[in-house]
Write an enzyme that holds these catalytic residues in place. Structure first.
Site: not given
Ligand code: PGA
Length: 254
Positions: A8-9, A94, A168, A208, A229-230
């Protein structure tokens, strides 16, 4: 098995993390074949999210940790502090930490050792940028981070292959390219960790991943799971990724 990790960053605080965690559990409800799911909220939300995922199928992960146990390290968190909070997994190295906070392979290596000794499962992120030779770059990262490491019998390590150009950006790797890199990483890790059993190492893809492409990765045997991530902070999208994992597992069980 397939493992889906939600990173979730710094995108959600405690309240939103709790809502997301609830949504993840709801999406898993009633499914017979479940992937391993690890949700990684920001540190400040770990305590609240723990209450939601405790005794559920989902595990709790952290996004970073420091390698020292205690001491004058302002702003840092130790592996034991995380373990005390019910954390079982931790994302290490990361690309955002490498790029923005100067994290080196050596630092990642120290974090791996600290995580394992506290009983945490390290999720080690590697991946090249668009100008690198992918295999050479990833091999250097893994050699640096896994140098001198010995996995004990019950210890596990997850490696997340995340090409930096895919994180991302909305441009994921081709599943076939991920498969070939995963096979390369798998054999390299076996060389670097002598005596390690295949069951102790999982290789995940990240970059992504979304509801539309998750299945194409997960149906590949070389892809043990996904680091998301996103799309992990959008419940409808993350739900589709979980569905993709469930359908791959159900097809295998049938
Ligand atoms: P993303 O990020 O799915 O938004 O590309 C992946 C990650 O940073 O682990």
């Amino acid at each position: 098995m397939k493992t889906i990790i939600a990173n979730w960053k710094m995108n959600v605080g405690s309240r939103e993390s709790v809502a997301l965690a609830r949504g993840v559990l709801l999406a898993l409800k009633g499914k017979k074949q479940l992937p391993d799911v690890v949700v990684c909220p920001p540190h400040v939300a770990l305590g609240e999210v723990r209450k939601i995922v405790a005794r559920s199928h989902a595990a709790l992960g952290a996004q970073n940790v420091f390698w020292e146990e205690t001491g004058a390290f302002t702003g840092e968190t130790s592996t034991r502090m995380l373990a005390e909070l019910g954390v079982s997994h931790v994302i290490l190295g990361h690309s955002e930490r490498r790029r923005l906070f100067g994290e080196t392979d050596e630092a990642v290596g120290k974090k791996i050792v600290a995580a394992l000794s506290a009983g945490l499962v390290p999720i080690v992120c590697v991946g090249e940028s668009s100008t690198d030779n992918a295999r050479e770059f990833v091999a250097t990262q893994l050699r640096g981070a896994l140098k001198g490491l010995h996995l004990r019998h019950k210890e596990r390590i997850l490696v997340a292959y995340e090409p930096v150009w895919a994180i991302g950006t909305g441009v994921a790797a081709q599943p076939a390219d991920a498969v070939s890199m995963h096979a390369f990483i798998r054999s390299l890790v076996a060389d670097l960790l002598p005596g390690v059993k295949a069951s102790q190492v999982s290789i995940l893809y990240g970059g992504s991943v979304d509801g539309a492409n998750a299945y194409a990765f997960l149906r590949e045997d070389e892809v043990d799971g996904l680091l998301v991530g996103g799309a992990s902070v959008k419940l409808s999208e993350f739900g589709k990724i979980l569905e993709a994992a469930v359908s791959v597992l159900e097809a295998r069980a049938a």
